[in-house]
Design a protein around this motif. Structure first.
Motif, PDB file in Angstrom:
ATOM      1  N   THR A  39       0.834  -1.203   0.000  1.00 33.01           N
ATOM      2  CA  THR A  39       0.000   0.000   0.000  1.00 33.01           C
ATOM      3  C   THR A  39       0.869   1.254   0.000  1.00 33.01           C
ATOM      4  O   THR A  39       0.587   2.228  -0.721  1.00 33.01           O
ATOM      5  N   ALA A  40       1.920   1.220   0.813  1.00 33.53           N
ATOM      6  CA  ALA A  40       2.819   2.379   0.898  1.00 33.53           C
ATOM      7  C   ALA A  40       3.418   2.701  -0.476  1.00 33.53           C
ATOM      8  O   ALA A  40       3.477   3.868  -0.883  1.00 33.53           O
ATOM      9  N   GLU A  41       3.846   1.649  -1.182  1.00 36.16           N
ATOM     10  CA  GLU A  41       4.436   1.837  -2.524  1.00 36.16           C
ATOM     11  C   GLU A  41       3.403   2.440  -3.485  1.00 36.16           C
ATOM     12  O   GLU A  41       3.712   3.348  -4.252  1.00 36.16           O
ATOM     13  N   GLU A  42       2.176   1.931  -3.420  1.00 34.18           N
ATOM     14  CA  GLU A  42       1.126   2.456  -4.296  1.00 34.18           C
ATOM     15  C   GLU A  42       0.860   3.936  -4.026  1.00 34.18           C
ATOM     16  O   GLU A  42       0.712   4.735  -4.948  1.00 34.18           O
ATOM     17  N   ARG A  43       0.821   4.276  -2.754  1.00 33.28           N
ATOM     18  CA  ARG A  43       0.582   5.688  -2.420  1.00 33.28           C
ATOM     19  C   ARG A  43       1.769   6.553  -2.847  1.00 33.28           C
ATOM     20  O   ARG A  43       1.597   7.692  -3.284  1.00 33.28           O
ATOM     21  N   PHE A  44       2.955   6.004  -2.697  1.00 34.50           N
ATOM     22  CA  PHE A  44       4.170   6.738  -3.057  1.00 34.50           C
ATOM     23  C   PHE A  44       4.206   7.015  -4.561  1.00 34.50           C
ATOM     24  O   PHE A  44       4.576   8.104  -5.001  1.00 34.50           O
ATOM     25  N   LEU A  45       3.788   6.016  -5.341  1.00 41.40           N
ATOM     26  CA  LEU A  45       3.824   6.171  -6.802  1.00 41.40           C
ATOM     27  C   LEU A  45       2.606   6.919  -7.333  1.00 41.40           C
ATOM     28  O   LEU A  45       2.627   7.437  -8.447  1.00 41.40           O
ATOM     29  N   GLY A  46       1.557   6.958  -6.523  1.00 44.28           N
ATOM     30  CA  GLY A  46       0.314   7.564  -6.987  1.00 44.28           C
ATOM     31  C   GLY A  46       0.204   9.037  -6.633  1.00 44.28           C
ATOM     32  O   GLY A  46       1.138   9.660  -6.148  1.00 44.28           O
ATOM     33  N   THR A  47      -0.976   9.571  -6.911  1.00 44.39           N
ATOM     34  CA  THR A  47      -1.227  10.986  -6.621  1.00 44.39           C
ATOM     35  C   THR A  47      -1.985  11.099  -5.297  1.00 44.39           C
ATOM     36  O   THR A  47      -2.456  10.104  -4.745  1.00 44.39           O
ATOM     37  N   ARG A  48      -2.100  12.336  -4.854  1.00 40.99           N
ATOM     38  CA  ARG A  48      -2.854  12.627  -3.637  1.00 40.99           C
ATOM     39  C   ARG A  48      -4.307  12.165  -3.801  1.00 40.99           C
ATOM     40  O   ARG A  48      -4.898  11.586  -2.888  1.00 40.99           O
ATOM     41  N   ALA A  49      -4.858  12.414  -4.997  1.00 38.91           N
ATOM     42  CA  ALA A  49      -6.252  12.025  -5.265  1.00 38.91           C
ATOM     43  C   ALA A  49      -6.422  10.508  -5.182  1.00 38.91           C
ATOM     44  O   ALA A  49      -7.433  10.010  -4.673  1.00 38.91           O
ATOM     45  N   ASP A  50      -5.411   9.775  -5.641  1.00 39.17           N
ATOM     46  CA  ASP A  50      -5.473   8.306  -5.563  1.00 39.17           C
ATOM     47  C   ASP A  50      -5.583   7.840  -4.108  1.00 39.17           C
ATOM     48  O   ASP A  50      -6.352   6.936  -3.781  1.00 39.17           O
ATOM     49  N   VAL A  51      -4.776   8.478  -3.249  1.00 32.68           N
ATOM     50  CA  VAL A  51      -4.749   8.067  -1.837  1.00 32.68           C
ATOM     51  C   VAL A  51      -6.113   8.249  -1.189  1.00 32.68           C
ATOM     52  O   VAL A  51      -6.573   7.396  -0.430  1.00 32.68           O
ATOM     53  N   PHE A  52      -6.746   9.385  -1.501  1.00 32.20           N
ATOM     54  CA  PHE A  52      -8.003   9.695  -0.817  1.00 32.20           C
ATOM     55  C   PHE A  52      -9.228   9.092  -1.504  1.00 32.20           C
ATOM     56  O   PHE A  52     -10.349   9.270  -1.044  1.00 32.20           O
ATOM     57  N   LYS A  53      -8.980   8.374  -2.589  1.00 30.27           N
ATOM     58  CA  LYS A  53     -10.088   7.739  -3.308  1.00 30.27           C
ATOM     59  C   LYS A  53     -10.888   6.806  -2.396  1.00 30.27           C
ATOM     60  O   LYS A  53     -12.094   6.681  -2.501  1.00 30.27           O
ATOM     61  N   LEU A  54     -10.171   6.162  -1.456  1.00 25.63           N
ATOM     62  CA  LEU A  54     -10.855   5.187  -0.606  1.00 25.63           C
ATOM     63  C   LEU A  54     -11.951   5.821   0.244  1.00 25.63           C
ATOM     64  O   LEU A  54     -12.893   5.155   0.649  1.00 25.63           O
ATOM     65  N   LEU A  55     -11.838   7.142   0.486  1.00 19.42           N
ATOM     66  CA  LEU A  55     -12.875   7.798   1.285  1.00 19.42           C
ATOM     67  C   LEU A  55     -14.194   7.839   0.520  1.00 19.42           C
ATOM     68  O   LEU A  55     -15.259   7.791   1.114  1.00 19.42           O
ATOM     69  N   LYS A  56     -14.102   7.942  -0.801  1.00 18.79           N
ATOM     70  CA  LYS A  56     -15.327   8.011  -1.618  1.00 18.79           C
ATOM     71  C   LYS A  56     -16.081   6.689  -1.568  1.00 18.79           C
ATOM     72  O   LYS A  56     -17.294   6.645  -1.723  1.00 18.79           O
ATOM     73  N   THR A  57     -15.332   5.597  -1.377  1.00 14.26           N
ATOM     74  CA  THR A  57     -15.997   4.297  -1.360  1.00 14.26           C
ATOM     75  C   THR A  57     -16.761   4.070  -0.058  1.00 14.26           C
ATOM     76  O   THR A  57     -17.541   3.151   0.039  1.00 14.26           O
ATOM     77  N   SER A  58     -16.479   4.914   0.942  1.00 12.96           N
ATOM     78  CA  SER A  58     -17.228   4.718   2.194  1.00 12.96           C
ATOM     79  C   SER A  58     -18.250   5.831   2.403  1.00 12.96           C
ATOM     80  O   SER A  58     -18.540   6.233   3.506  1.00 12.96           O
ATOM     81  N   ILE A  59     -18.763   6.341   1.316  1.00  9.24           N
ATOM     82  CA  ILE A  59     -19.887   7.290   1.402  1.00  9.24           C
ATOM     83  C   ILE A  59     -21.173   6.517   1.138  1.00  9.24           C
ATOM     84  O   ILE A  59     -21.225   5.728   0.207  1.00  9.24           O
TER      85      ILE A  59
END
Lengths: 249, 231
Positions: A229-249
Motif C-alpha cells: 500500500t505504501a508503494e502504491e501511495r508513493f507512486l500515486g497521486t494525492r487524489a489516488d490516496v483519498f479515493k478510498l474515502l469516496k468508497t465509504s460514502i
C-alpha cells in the motif's frame, strides 16, 4: 420537514453502500442542503490478523467503536453544516469547523491506517514490496534502520494524542519524503502532501496491550506495515490516496 | 559534571524513599521537590481504594508509571535547562521550554489530581460546603448542573487533556476550563479541581465508554481538598 427529508437521504445513501438497493429505489439526489453520509469502511483483514503485534481486542474496539464514533459525529456535524450553509448562517458554519476537522480527520486517518497495515506473515508486510519507496527512503535517511530510528523518535516525541506519518511532499516537479507528526486527529491534507503510511499514537491504539510501554508498540508496528500500500501511495497521486474515502460514502 | 551526578543520585534516593504522609498531603508547595528535584508523591490512599469508580490497576499504572515518567523526564530536562543557562545557550533553553511545560505540567497535574480524589469512606463524593459550594451555586445554579457542564467539557476535549474547575485570580470567580495534553493551570487561573481525560486514566476499565468514567469519578471527588485550594 426538512430534517425528515434529509434523514431519508442519509438512509438511502446507507442502503447504497450496503448493496441492498431495491430495483424501484429512486436514485439519490442531494438537495443543496443535504450532506452525503459517510460509513465505516470494512477492514481488509480480520480483527485478529495483526496479532501478536496488535491484539484483536484493540483492533475491534478501535475499528468498531472509535472509528465508528468519528464517522457518526462527522455525519452529524456535516448535517448541521449543510443546514447552516442552506440558511447562510455563517457563525454556525465557522463554529462547526473544529468538530468537522476533528471528526473528518479521525475518519480520514483511520481509513488510511487500516489500509497501511497488513498481517505480519503476508508478502505486503515486507519492505521488498515497496522497491521505489525504499530506494527513496535510503537516499533520504541513509538506510532503513536510520529511517526507522527517526520515525520512532518522532512518534515517541508526540505530547498527547496524535499521529506520525511518512509523507511525500510534492513541490512542482520535485518530490521529497518527510516524517510528519500531527496532533489529535489533524489529517495530512496539505497542498502537495501525499500520506504514505501513518501510525496512530493515541493511547487507545495500544494501551490494552502495551500499557505505558509505547516504545514497544512503536517497535512492533513495523511488523505489520503494509509496504505494498505504501508503494502504491508513493507512486500515486494525492487524489489516488483519498479515493478510498469516496468508497465509504 | 559533579553537580549533575550528585543531583541525579539525590533524585534517585528521594524517589525510592517513601515520603511521610504529612508531606505528601502538603502538595506542590511542599516536599514533592527535594533539593530542587521533583519526586513522585505517595498517594494518601491505596491503589484499590477508589474502586469501583477507578480500578486498582489503573491507579497503580497511572501513579507508578505515568506520573513517575513525568517526574523523571522533568528532572532530566530541568538539568539540561540549567546546563543551557550556565552556558548562556539561549536557543537550547527555548528548545527545552515545551518539554518543561509538558513534563512539569504532567507532574503538577497528577499531583493535584491524586489530592482531589478520595475513597468514599474518606469523604470521596461528599458534596462541597462553605465558600466553594456557594461559588458553584452562584455560577452554575446547582452542583448537579455544574457536574453536567463539567462532564460536557470533559467529553468535548479533542485528544488528550484535562478539565479543571479554576478560580480566576483577577475576579475570584470560579469557572470550568479545559487544557490540552499536560498544560498546567498556571497564570491567571488557580486550579481548584481537576479530572484527567487522557485515555490512560480510564481505558483499561472503560475503554471507549469515557462518559461512564466521567460519571463515576464524582463518587471519588475530594471536595474538601478542592475547598482548601479556593482563596
Amino acid at each position: 420537514m426538512r430534517s425528515i427529508m434529509k434523514s431519508s437521504v442519509a438512509f438511502v445513501s446507507f442502503l447504497f453502500t450496503t448493496s441492498t438497493i431495491a430495483s424501484d429505489q429512486q436514485p439519490f439526489q442531494f438537495e443543496a442542503m443535504a450532506a452525503p453520509s459517510h460509513t465505516l469502511p470494512a477492514l481488509p483483514y480480520a480483527y485478529d490478523a495483526l496479532e501478536p503485534h496488535i491484539s484483536a481486542q484493540i483492533m475491534e474496539l478501535h475499528h468498531s467503536k472509535h472509528h465508528q464514533t468519528y464517522v457518526t459525529n462527522l455525519n452529524a456535524a456535516m448535517k448541521t453544516q449543510a443546514e447552516a450553509v442552506h440558511t447562510s448562517d455563517i457563525p454556525t458554519q465557522v463554529s462547526l469547523q473544529a468538530a468537522i476537522k476533528f471528526n473528518a480527520g479521525g475518519h480520514i486517518n483511520h481509513s488510511l491506517f487500516w489500509q497501511n497495515l497488513a498481517p505480519a506473515s503476508s508478502p505486503e508486510a515486507k519492505p521488498s514490496s515497496a522497491p521505489s519507496l525504499v530506494s527513496q527512503i535510503k537516499s533520504t535517511w541513509g538506510d532503513e534502520a536510520a529511517f526507522r530510528e527517526a520515525f520512532k523518535a518522532a512518534l515517541l516525541g508526540i505530547q498527547g494524542s496524535g499521529w506520525g506519518w511518512l509523507v511525500k511532499v510534492e513541490t512542482g516537479a520535485e518530490q521529497r519524503l518527510a516524517i510528519v507528526t500531527t496532533k489529535d486527529q489533524d489529517p495530512v491534507v496539505g497542498k502537495g502532501e501525499v500520506p504514505i503510511f501513518g501510525v496512530d499514537m493515541w493511547e487507545h491504539a495500544y494501551y490494552l496491550q502495551y500499557l505505558n510501554g509505547k516504545a514497544a508498540y512503536v517497535e512492533n508496528i513495523w511488523n505489520v506495515i503494509n509496504w505494498k500500500t505504501a508503494e502504491e501511495r508513493f507512486l500515486g497521486t494525492r487524489a489516488d490516496v483519498f479515493k478510498l474515502l469516496k468508497t465509504s460514502i | 559534571m559533579n553537580s549533575t551526578m550528585l543531583r541525579t543520585s539525590a533524585a534517585r534516593s528521594a524517589l525510592r524513599a517513601a515520603a511521610p504522609k504529612s508531606s505528601t498531603r502538603a502538595g506542590l508547595a511542599g516536599t514533592t521537590f527535594v533539593r530542587g528535584k521533583a519526586t513522585l508523591p505517595d498517594l494518601s490512599y491505596d491503589y484499590g481504594a477508589l474502586e469501583p469508580a477507578i480500578s486498582g490497576k489503573i491507579m497503580e499504572l497511572h501513579h507508578k508509571n505515568h506520573h513517575n515518567t513525568y517526574v523523571t523526564s522533568y528532572n532530566n530536562f530541568s538539568t539540561q535547562l540549567e546546563e543551557a543557562k550556565a552556558k548562556s545557550d539561549i536557543a537550547a533553553q527555548i528548545a527545552l521550554q515545551p518539554l518543561i511545560n509538558f513534563h512539569g505540567g504532567g507532574h503538577i497535574n497528577h499531583t493535584l489530581f491524586w489530592e482531589n480524589l478520595a475513597p468514599t469512606n474518606q469523604g470521596g463524593g461528599d458534596p462541597p460546603t462553605g465558600k466553594l459550594a456557594q461559588a458553584i451555586n452562584e455560577s452554575y445554579g446547582s452542583l448537579d448542573s455544574f457536574k453536567e457542564k463539567f462532564n460536557t467539557a470533559l467529553a468535548g476535549i479533542q485528544g488528550s487533556g484535562w478539565a479543571w474547575l479554576v478560580q480566576d485570580t483577577q475576579t475570584g470567580n470560579v469557572q470550568i476550563r479545559t487544557y490540552a495534553n499536560q498544560d498546567p493551570v498556571v497564570g491567571q487561573f488557580r486550579p481548584i479541581l481537576g479530572v484527567d481525560a487522557w485515555e490512560h486514566a480510564y481505558y483499561l476499565q472503560y475503554q471507549n465508554r469515557k462518559a461512564e468514567y466521567f460519571k463515576a469519578i464524582w463518587d471519588v471527588i475530594n471536595w474538601k481538598a478542592a475547598e482548601k485550594r479556593l482563596k
